[in-house]
Structures are given as C-alpha cells and as structure tokens.
Enzyme design. Structure first.
Site, short mmCIF file in Angstrom:
data_model
loop_
_atom_site.label_atom_id
_atom_site.label_comp_id
_atom_site.label_asym_id
_atom_site.label_seq_id
_atom_site.Cartn_x
_atom_site.Cartn_y
_atom_site.Cartn_z
N LYS A 39 0.86 -1.19 0.00
CA LYS A 39 0.00 0.00 0.00
C LYS A 39 0.89 1.23 0.00
O LYS A 39 2.01 1.20 0.53
CB LYS A 39 -0.89 0.03 1.24
CG LYS A 39 -2.16 0.84 1.08
CD LYS A 39 -3.22 0.06 0.34
CE LYS A 39 -4.56 0.79 0.34
NZ LYS A 39 -5.62 -0.04 -0.24
N GLY B 19 -23.40 4.32 3.85
CA GLY B 19 -22.48 4.81 2.82
C GLY B 19 -22.91 4.32 1.45
O GLY B 19 -22.77 3.13 1.12
N VAL B 20 -23.46 5.22 0.64
CA VAL B 20 -23.92 4.84 -0.70
C VAL B 20 -23.16 5.64 -1.75
O VAL B 20 -23.72 6.23 -2.66
CB VAL B 20 -25.45 5.01 -0.87
CG1 VAL B 20 -26.18 3.91 -0.14
CG2 VAL B 20 -25.91 6.38 -0.37
N GLY B 21 -21.83 5.65 -1.59
CA GLY B 21 -20.96 6.32 -2.54
C GLY B 21 -20.60 5.42 -3.69
O GLY B 21 -21.45 4.74 -4.26
N LYS B 22 -19.30 5.36 -4.02
CA LYS B 22 -18.85 4.64 -5.21
C LYS B 22 -19.29 3.17 -5.21
O LYS B 22 -19.73 2.65 -6.23
CB LYS B 22 -17.33 4.72 -5.33
CG LYS B 22 -16.82 6.09 -5.73
CD LYS B 22 -15.38 6.06 -6.22
CE LYS B 22 -14.40 5.73 -5.15
NZ LYS B 22 -12.99 5.82 -5.61
N VAL B 23 -19.18 2.50 -4.08
CA VAL B 23 -19.54 1.09 -4.01
C VAL B 23 -20.99 0.90 -3.56
O VAL B 23 -21.74 0.11 -4.14
CB VAL B 23 -18.61 0.34 -3.04
CG1 VAL B 23 -19.06 -1.11 -2.86
CG2 VAL B 23 -17.17 0.38 -3.55
N GLY B 24 -21.39 1.64 -2.54
CA GLY B 24 -22.70 1.45 -1.92
C GLY B 24 -23.87 1.58 -2.87
O GLY B 24 -24.84 0.81 -2.78
N HIS B 25 -23.80 2.52 -3.81
CA HIS B 25 -24.97 2.69 -4.69
C HIS B 25 -25.11 1.55 -5.67
O HIS B 25 -26.22 1.20 -6.08
CB HIS B 25 -24.93 4.06 -5.38
CG HIS B 25 -24.16 4.13 -6.64
ND1 HIS B 25 -22.80 4.30 -6.67
CD2 HIS B 25 -24.56 4.05 -7.94
CE1 HIS B 25 -22.39 4.34 -7.93
NE2 HIS B 25 -23.43 4.18 -8.72
#
Length: 360
Positions: A88, A188-194
């Site tokens: 990382k 959390g419904v951002g990049k992945v959540g939505h």
C-alpha cells in the site's frame, strides 16, 4: 523525521503488526510529494495495493496507516486467490490542495524504481484519471481508464463481491442464498454502496440507507424512491427488523459502541478495516451475529485491477469475483470447525496460503 523512523522500526521489528519486507519513504521537494510505500509480503507475487492520498495529522500516522493497509492487502489478495502479495502507498497531504500532475509523475517514478515489487492502483483520494498520469512514469500501475488500457472504475465488481458475500451469509444462516424479503441497511452509498443497492433491489431485498452526503442519498432516491432513508448510522444500526448491516463507508464501524446495539443478524459490507480493535470479532460472535470478513467480501475491486496486468477481461473478472460466495462459505465452515470467529478463520486460511508459498 527521527520520531517517524523510530516508530517505523519499532513496528517493523518488535510489533505483531510488523513483518513487512520493505518500507520506502519518498520525497520530491520540487512537486511537494511526501509518500510512504509499504510492502508487507511478496510471497505470493508482486505486492498489489492502492494509493491513498490523505491529509494525515502527522507523518507517523501516515506511516502507521501504510503499514496497516499493506498488511491487510496481503490477506485480501491471498483470500482472493491472486498471485499477489500485499502493499500500500500513502501520499501525505490534502488532494484538493496539493495534487498536481508533477506530483503524480514524481510518485510514479518512485513506484517504478521498485522494479515491479509493488503494483499500485486507486484508493481514497486517488482516481482513474490520477492512475493514468502515474502510468506515464510507471508500467506497474492499474486502475487506469479503458482509453489507456485499464479497466476503469473497480467499484462495480467490489459491490458485486459484497453481494456474493451477503448471499453466502444468507445461505449459511437461513439455508437459502437469496436476500428476497430481507431488510438490508447500507451505511455509505458512494462509489460502491450505490451499486450494492442495485444488486439488493434486483434480488428482492428491502433496503435502508444512510450517508453523510445528501447528494449521495438523493442519487439513490431519484433512481429508487422505494428505498428508506435512516437519519444517520446510529439510527440505521438500531433499525427494527434489520437482517443485514453493510458498512460501506469508513473503517472502524464495528466498535465498542456499535456492536452492543446492532439489531442485524449479519454484518457484511465493503468498508475496509471494519473491526475497530482486536477482540471486536469475538464480541460480535458472542452476540450471535454472523460477520463476513471485510477483506474477503470486498475483494472484487482488487480482482479487477489485478486482471489489468494480463489484459483486462470483464467476464473473466466477474467469474472470479463470483467465487467470493464459495470463499465466504468456506470461512464460515472453518470457523465452525475450529470454534473461532469468522475473522480469525479467514486470517488462518490466508496465513496458510502465504506460508505454503514461502515454503516452495
């Protein structure tokens, strides 16, 4: 920097969280770049992990985050069946203020100097367009745009993998791999959540969401007005009749405050490092809640970016991400057999694969 170095050495050589093969401190004064590249393991192959761009309070905090995230990537890549170790990188600073083309190119040169021991990708604060810039200086860059030979947004398969983890959890707990009629709460419904919302609705689930950003909530509601909105995460995890809780925002979602009040029977989400500290996994198990280890179910994204190195094929990646269903079931079976929480079972399986690779 003396204190930072002392902290790194202590963690590397004297801590249970150590064992890293290499830590590189990077500085380019002309562009303002200050970065840390941590390689935890190359037992299974070149270390693979994203680049986080974040305004850390101190350099020591940045180093600690890089070490922790790199270690996590070793386990994630091992459980995903990838021929990659864990690494990382973190870039220190506010990306809204200091991110420039010159800085990203300088970063790319540092990654390139490792000769392929570390393969980078997107993470918090970095995006596909950034990886396109980094790739101009470094061939070991994934998460690029399709126009530049990459796979684009990895959130699609991350969400798909989490959905497979939920299906496996349902199979293990209720004997049927469907979410139909189940109530699922997503924080959390951002990049992945939505994207996860889409999978769940298609499968017939009832969905409750929350997000600190009103625009993220609005995007979901505009497409799916039947979705219910909770005031905040605290309200969400206390929702009556909740079957599954999906943390899809920041880490540390499962802690001494949240675990005692969870109403869900399953926790399965996309967020990294959900367990706030060692021992939380036992608290979850003691409450009779089934926990699907985060680094197992959210591996769809890393499966996608790893495939770029071989000429990206979406169908091939999706088929591999679908196997998260079987991997999750295997972890639950191992946990039951060994009498340990699923998180500990996943660690044992990952450590066994890495140990076998080192012994070859």
């Amino acid at each position: 920097m003396t204190d930072v170095t002392d902290g790194v050495l202590h963690t590397l050589f004297h801590s249970d969280q150590g064992g890293h093969e290499q830590v590189v401190l990077c500085q380019d004064r002309a562009s303002g770049l200050k970065a840390v590249i941590a390689i935890h393991s190359t037992a299974l192959g070149p270390a693979l992990g994203g680049t986080r761009f974040y305004p850390y309070a101190t350099e020591e905090e940045a180093v600690a985050d890089a070490l922790n995230l790199a270690r996590g990537m070793s386990y994630k890549n091992a459980m995903a069946g990838l021929d990659h170790g864990g690494g990382k990188a973190v870039i220190i600073g506010d990306p809204e203020r200091i991110k420039t083309e010159e800085l990203l190119l300088a970063y790319g040169r540092f990654v390139a100097s490792l000769g392929g021991r570390y393969v980078t990708a997107c993470d918090v604060g970095t995006y596909v367009a950034d990886m396109d810039v980094v790739a101009r200086e470094c061939r070991w860059t994934t998460g690029r745009s399709p126009e530049n030979g990459g796979a684009g947004d990895s959130s699609v398969l991350t969400a798909y993998g989490v959905f497979q983890g939920m299906r496996a959890s349902a199979q293990h707990l209720w004997g049927d791999p469907t979410l139909r009629g189940r109530k699922v709460g997503i924080a959390g419904v951002g990049k992945v959540g939505h994207y996860l919302v889409e999978h769940l609705l298609e499968d017939g689930a009832q969905v409750v969401i929350t997000d600190v950003r009103p625009d993220a909530v609005r995007r979901v509601l505009d497409a799916h007005p039947e979705v219910v909105v909770a005031a905040d995460t605290d309200a969400l995890i206390r929702t009556e009749g909740l079957d599954i809780y999906a943390p899809c925002a920041l880490g540390g979602a499962l802690n001494d405050d949240s675990v005692p009040v969870l109403t869900a029977k399953v926790v399965c989400g996309a967020a990294n490092n959900q367990l706030a500290h060692p021992g939380v996994e036992k608290d979850i198990a003691d409450r009779g809640i089934l926990y699907a280890p985060d680094y197992v179910v959210n591996a769809g994204g890393v499966i996608q970016v790893a495939d770029e190195l071989h000429g990206f094929d979406f169908a091939r990646c999706k088929a591999k991400a679908a196997k998260i269903f079987d991997t999750t079931l295997a972890i639950f079976a191992r946990a039951k057999e060994d009498g340990i929480p699923p998180a500990a079972a996943a660690d044992r399986i990952a450590e066994q694969r890495m140990a076998e690779a080192r012994g070859r």
